[in-house]
Design a protein around this motif. Structure first.
Motif, PDB file in Angstrom:
ATOM      1  N   GLU A  38      -2.407  -1.993  23.039  1.00 37.89           N
ATOM      2  CA  GLU A  38      -1.616  -2.943  22.148  1.00 37.89           C
ATOM      3  C   GLU A  38      -2.284  -3.040  20.750  1.00 37.89           C
ATOM      4  OE1 GLU A  38       1.366  -5.925  24.056  1.00 37.89           O
ATOM      5  OE2 GLU A  38      -0.731  -6.266  24.701  1.00 37.89           O
ATOM      6  N   THR A  39      -1.512  -2.917  19.903  1.00 43.98           N
ATOM      7  CA  THR A  39      -2.007  -3.217  18.481  1.00 43.98           C
ATOM      8  C   THR A  39      -2.114  -4.529  17.908  1.00 43.98           C
ATOM      9  OG1 THR A  39      -0.021  -2.517  17.288  1.00 43.98           O
ATOM     10  CG2 THR A  39      -1.825  -0.809  17.746  1.00 43.98           C
ATOM     11  N   VAL A  40      -2.864  -5.036  17.229  1.00 46.86           N
ATOM     12  CA  VAL A  40      -3.086  -6.447  16.562  1.00 46.86           C
ATOM     13  C   VAL A  40      -2.355  -6.590  15.252  1.00 46.86           C
ATOM     14  CG1 VAL A  40      -4.687  -8.240  15.990  1.00 46.86           C
ATOM     15  CG2 VAL A  40      -5.127  -6.670  17.865  1.00 46.86           C
ATOM     16  N   THR A  41      -1.594  -7.568  14.843  1.00 45.53           N
ATOM     17  CA  THR A  41      -0.946  -7.890  13.662  1.00 45.53           C
ATOM     18  C   THR A  41      -1.535  -9.402  13.157  1.00 45.53           C
ATOM     19  OG1 THR A  41       0.930  -8.800  14.776  1.00 45.53           O
ATOM     20  CG2 THR A  41       1.290  -6.418  14.135  1.00 45.53           C
ATOM     21  N   TYR A  42      -1.270  -9.454  11.853  1.00 50.38           N
ATOM     22  CA  TYR A  42      -1.895 -10.656  11.419  1.00 50.38           C
ATOM     23  C   TYR A  42      -0.917 -11.256  10.494  1.00 50.38           C
ATOM     24  CZ  TYR A  42      -6.157  -8.400  12.441  1.00 50.38           C
ATOM     25  OH  TYR A  42      -7.221  -7.574  13.465  1.00 50.38           O
ATOM     26  N   GLN A  43      -0.852 -12.691  10.613  1.00 54.10           N
ATOM     27  CA  GLN A  43      -0.341 -13.514   9.563  1.00 54.10           C
ATOM     28  C   GLN A  43      -0.863 -14.596   8.932  1.00 54.10           C
ATOM     29  OE1 GLN A  43       3.599 -14.839  11.631  1.00 54.10           O
ATOM     30  NE2 GLN A  43       4.178 -16.105   9.558  1.00 54.10           N
ATOM     31  N   THR A  44      -0.687 -14.832   7.603  1.00 59.63           N
ATOM     32  CA  THR A  44      -1.562 -16.042   7.017  1.00 59.63           C
ATOM     33  C   THR A  44      -0.739 -17.151   6.816  1.00 59.63           C
ATOM     34  OG1 THR A  44      -2.460 -14.308   5.316  1.00 59.63           O
ATOM     35  CG2 THR A  44      -2.688 -16.388   4.648  1.00 59.63           C
ATOM     36  N   LEU A  45      -1.450 -18.102   7.136  1.00 59.92           N
ATOM     37  CA  LEU A  45      -1.031 -19.566   7.445  1.00 59.92           C
ATOM     38  C   LEU A  45      -1.468 -20.396   6.253  1.00 59.92           C
ATOM     39  CD1 LEU A  45      -1.497 -20.360  10.898  1.00 59.92           C
ATOM     40  CD2 LEU A  45       0.630 -19.239  10.177  1.00 59.92           C
ATOM     41  N   ASN A  46      -0.529 -21.018   5.517  1.00 62.71           N
ATOM     42  CA  ASN A  46      -0.792 -21.720   4.353  1.00 62.71           C
ATOM     43  C   ASN A  46      -0.481 -23.318   4.327  1.00 62.71           C
ATOM     44  OD1 ASN A  46      -2.073 -19.610   2.750  1.00 62.71           O
ATOM     45  ND2 ASN A  46      -0.164 -18.808   2.208  1.00 62.71           N
ATOM     46  N   TRP A  47      -1.189 -24.071   3.847  1.00 60.33           N
ATOM     47  CA  TRP A  47      -0.554 -25.516   3.629  1.00 60.33           C
ATOM     48  C   TRP A  47      -0.141 -25.960   2.300  1.00 60.33           C
ATOM     49  CZ3 TRP A  47       0.217 -29.259   6.722  1.00 60.33           C
ATOM     50  CH2 TRP A  47       0.334 -30.744   6.100  1.00 60.33           C
ATOM     51  N   VAL A  48       0.801 -26.115   2.215  1.00 62.08           N
ATOM     52  CA  VAL A  48       1.474 -26.382   0.759  1.00 62.08           C
ATOM     53  C   VAL A  48       1.760 -27.690   0.776  1.00 62.08           C
ATOM     54  CG1 VAL A  48       3.406 -25.763  -0.597  1.00 62.08           C
ATOM     55  CG2 VAL A  48       2.451 -23.972   0.894  1.00 62.08           C
ATOM     56  N   THR A  49       1.521 -28.462  -0.279  1.00 60.46           N
ATOM     57  CA  THR A  49       1.894 -29.839  -0.582  1.00 60.46           C
ATOM     58  C   THR A  49       2.770 -30.280  -1.582  1.00 60.46           C
ATOM     59  OG1 THR A  49      -0.040 -29.852  -2.178  1.00 60.46           O
ATOM     60  CG2 THR A  49      -0.812 -30.501  -0.097  1.00 60.46           C
ATOM     61  N   SER A  74      -8.994 -27.527   3.306  1.00 57.72           N
ATOM     62  CA  SER A  74     -10.066 -28.389   2.992  1.00 57.72           C
ATOM     63  C   SER A  74     -11.562 -27.533   2.849  1.00 57.72           C
ATOM     64  CB  SER A  74     -10.372 -29.395   4.087  1.00 57.72           C
ATOM     65  OG  SER A  74     -10.826 -28.892   5.202  1.00 57.72           O
ATOM     66  N   VAL A  75     -11.679 -26.537   3.442  1.00 55.26           N
ATOM     67  CA  VAL A  75     -12.825 -25.687   3.536  1.00 55.26           C
ATOM     68  C   VAL A  75     -12.802 -24.421   2.670  1.00 55.26           C
ATOM     69  CG1 VAL A  75     -13.712 -26.539   5.604  1.00 55.26           C
ATOM     70  CG2 VAL A  75     -12.593 -24.484   5.755  1.00 55.26           C
ATOM     71  N   LYS A  76     -11.529 -24.438   1.926  1.00 50.35           N
ATOM     72  CA  LYS A  76     -11.144 -23.247   1.172  1.00 50.35           C
ATOM     73  C   LYS A  76     -11.266 -21.653   1.757  1.00 50.35           C
ATOM     74  CE  LYS A  76     -12.765 -25.635  -3.030  1.00 50.35           C
ATOM     75  NZ  LYS A  76     -13.649 -25.828  -3.972  1.00 50.35           N
ATOM     76  N   LYS A  77     -10.678 -21.961   3.080  1.00 54.44           N
ATOM     77  CA  LYS A  77     -10.711 -20.442   3.809  1.00 54.44           C
ATOM     78  C   LYS A  77      -9.260 -20.192   4.282  1.00 54.44           C
ATOM     79  CE  LYS A  77     -15.125 -21.790   5.665  1.00 54.44           C
ATOM     80  NZ  LYS A  77     -15.651 -21.139   4.691  1.00 54.44           N
ATOM     81  N   ALA A  78      -8.781 -18.968   4.203  1.00 54.08           N
ATOM     82  CA  ALA A  78      -7.552 -18.836   4.670  1.00 54.08           C
ATOM     83  C   ALA A  78      -7.258 -18.552   6.355  1.00 54.08           C
ATOM     84  CB  ALA A  78      -6.934 -17.293   4.199  1.00 54.08           C
ATOM     85  N   VAL A  79      -6.257 -19.276   6.763  1.00 52.79           N
ATOM     86  CA  VAL A  79      -6.104 -19.300   8.169  1.00 52.79           C
ATOM     87  C   VAL A  79      -5.399 -17.909   8.545  1.00 52.79           C
ATOM     88  CG1 VAL A  79      -5.214 -20.526   9.925  1.00 52.79           C
ATOM     89  CG2 VAL A  79      -6.260 -21.723   8.247  1.00 52.79           C
ATOM     90  N   ILE A  80      -5.776 -17.204   9.531  1.00 52.92           N
ATOM     91  CA  ILE A  80      -5.112 -15.903   9.953  1.00 52.92           C
ATOM     92  C   ILE A  80      -4.785 -16.148  11.464  1.00 52.92           C
ATOM     93  CG2 ILE A  80      -5.285 -13.459  10.078  1.00 52.92           C
ATOM     94  CD1 ILE A  80      -5.504 -14.616   7.236  1.00 52.92           C
ATOM     95  N   LEU A  81      -3.357 -16.031  11.598  1.00 51.02           N
ATOM     96  CA  LEU A  81      -3.010 -15.880  13.055  1.00 51.02           C
ATOM     97  C   LEU A  81      -2.894 -14.342  13.453  1.00 51.02           C
ATOM     98  CD1 LEU A  81      -1.657 -17.281  15.462  1.00 51.02           C
ATOM     99  CD2 LEU A  81       0.623 -17.042  14.334  1.00 51.02           C
ATOM    100  N   ALA A  82      -3.691 -14.061  14.599  1.00 56.25           N
ATOM    101  CA  ALA A  82      -3.902 -12.904  15.203  1.00 56.25           C
ATOM    102  C   ALA A  82      -3.047 -12.875  16.461  1.00 56.25           C
ATOM    103  CB  ALA A  82      -5.039 -12.338  15.356  1.00 56.25           C
ATOM    104  N   THR A  83      -1.961 -11.672  16.558  1.00 58.86           N
ATOM    105  CA  THR A  83      -1.615 -11.514  17.709  1.00 58.86           C
ATOM    106  C   THR A  83      -1.049 -10.151  18.047  1.00 58.86           C
ATOM    107  OG1 THR A  83       0.565 -12.386  18.846  1.00 58.86           O
ATOM    108  CG2 THR A  83       0.731 -11.914  16.509  1.00 58.86           C
ATOM    109  N   PHE A  84      -0.423 -10.010  19.215  1.00 60.38           N
ATOM    110  CA  PHE A  84      -0.112  -8.534  19.560  1.00 60.38           C
ATOM    111  C   PHE A  84       1.341  -8.061  18.874  1.00 60.38           C
ATOM    112  CE2 PHE A  84      -2.753  -8.647  23.537  1.00 60.38           C
ATOM    113  CZ  PHE A  84      -3.728  -7.779  23.139  1.00 60.38           C
ATOM    114  N   ASP A  85       1.419  -6.998  18.424  1.00 60.90           N
ATOM    115  CA  ASP A  85       2.741  -6.449  17.896  1.00 60.90           C
ATOM    116  C   ASP A  85       3.635  -6.349  19.244  1.00 60.90           C
ATOM    117  OD1 ASP A  85       4.821  -5.236  16.757  1.00 60.90           O
ATOM    118  OD2 ASP A  85       3.807  -3.575  15.948  1.00 60.90           O
ATOM    119  N   THR A  86       4.551  -6.885  19.321  1.00 57.85           N
ATOM    120  CA  THR A  86       5.715  -7.057  20.049  1.00 57.85           C
ATOM    121  C   THR A  86       6.583  -5.648  20.277  1.00 57.85           C
ATOM    122  OG1 THR A  86       7.112  -8.391  18.933  1.00 57.85           O
ATOM    123  CG2 THR A  86       5.625  -9.593  20.620  1.00 57.85           C
ATOM    124  N   ASP A  87       6.712  -5.089  19.289  1.00 58.25           N
ATOM    125  CA  ASP A  87       7.430  -3.951  19.171  1.00 58.25           C
ATOM    126  C   ASP A  87       6.740  -2.506  19.626  1.00 58.25           C
ATOM    127  OD1 ASP A  87       9.228  -5.687  17.936  1.00 58.25           O
ATOM    128  OD2 ASP A  87       8.751  -5.170  16.038  1.00 58.25           O
TER     129      ASP A  87
END
Length: 304
Positions: free
Chosen positions: A293-304, A272-285
């Motif tokens: 620890e290093t940080v990894t990112y994953q993009t979350l999209n809403w698909v209709t 709704s606000v035209k921004k990509a949602v990014i999930l930041a977490t630690f790399d478990t490997d």
């Protein structure tokens, strides 16, 4: 080196020059929490001091851009000598305003002296024309009469006019002067600061936020708090005064689950606000400690 003043467990910036340096040179925005002098009842714009996020404070200390200090003298009750010193400082500020007002007035008079001279000349010519008409000269035109009677009036020279106009300058009344409200103690350079450490994150999620902020900052982004969009950070490609945020970053530990409704809400807000949602977490490997620890990112999209 910029000095961050510790107050109630947070780092604050009281100097306008330091605020500008942090924002312009180091991409640190913080949050203005003070009021603006003269417009204290409005809530749209805030002023100094600048409160920093824990992640911003740790980054500045780690990169040796700033130091965290404590001024014991600022926490003490003002003495009588200090109050007298402040009153003297207020008087000095008033005199500076009076001097600035006079210099500005002198500048305007000097720039407009030709217009003033011309105005006085036309006024004298008008007076001489009226006299000529009253005397009803028989053998002279009105223009000639005006010219002859204009000679009766001696037009002041430029220097006299400037002197006359400057004599009309009225000093600013003391009760009408601008109130000088310094955001930083005027005598801070006479006080001895004590450099103090800033605590390291005590929980793993705090380590994640700290590392996420530092990683995004090193990639060249501006980062601010993201609570208003349900995330931890908002990430901008440039100064937030000029750009909209591109990403809403939310930090979650690898072992932490995200409720479905919360996940849906995050994605729909981002859409709704035209921004990509990014999930930041630690790399478990990587198998490293929290500090490594290093940080990894994953993009979350809403698909209709």
């Amino acid at each position: 080196m910029i000095s961050l003043v510790a107050l109630d467990g947070e780092a604050h910036v009281w100097s306008a020059d330091d605020w500008l340096t942090l924002r312009r040179d180091h991409r640190i925005c913080g949050q203005l929490t003070g009021i603006l002098a003269g417009v204290s009842h409005q809530t749209k714009h805030n002023g100094l001091p600048l409160a920093l996020l824990p992640e911003e404070t740790r980054l500045l200390l780690q990169e040796k851009i700033a130091r965290l200090v404590d001024y014991e003298a600022l926490r003490q009750k003002p003495s009588g000598d200090l109050k007298a010193k402040f009153e003297e400082y207020q008087k000095h500020c008033y005199q500076e305003q009076v001097k600035s007002h006079e210099e500005e007035r002198k500048k305007k008079v000097t720039e407009m002296v030709d217009i003033i001279v011309e105005g006085k000349r036309r006024k004298l010519m008008g007076l001489s024309t009226k006299k000529a008409k009253r005397r009803k000269l028989d053998n002279s035109s009105s223009a000639e009469a005006s010219s002859s009677y204009a000679e009766e009036f001696e037009l002041p020279d430029r220097d006299s006019i400037i002197k006359e106009e400057l004599s009309k300058i009225v000093p600013i009344p003391e009760d009408s002067a601008l109130a000088t409200i310094p955001t930083e103690c005027p005598w801070l350079d006479t006080m001895t600061p004590t450099e103090i450490p800033y605590p390291l994150p005590s929980r793993r999620i705090e380590w994640l936020k700290t590392k996420t902020f530092a990683d995004l900052w090193k990639r060249g982004y501006f980062i601010t708090a993201g609570q208003k969009f349900g995330g931890d950070f908002l990430v901008y490609p440039g100064d937030p005064l000029k750009f909209h945020a591109q990403y809403i970053v939310t930090c979650r530990l690898p072992e932490e689950s995200i409720p479905a409704l919360e996940l849906i809400a995050l994605c729909r807000v981002g859409t709704s606000v035209k921004k990509a949602v990014i999930l930041a977490t630690f790399d478990t490997d990587d198998g490293n400690s929290e500090e490594e620890e290093t940080v990894t990112y994953q993009t979350l999209n809403w698909v209709t």
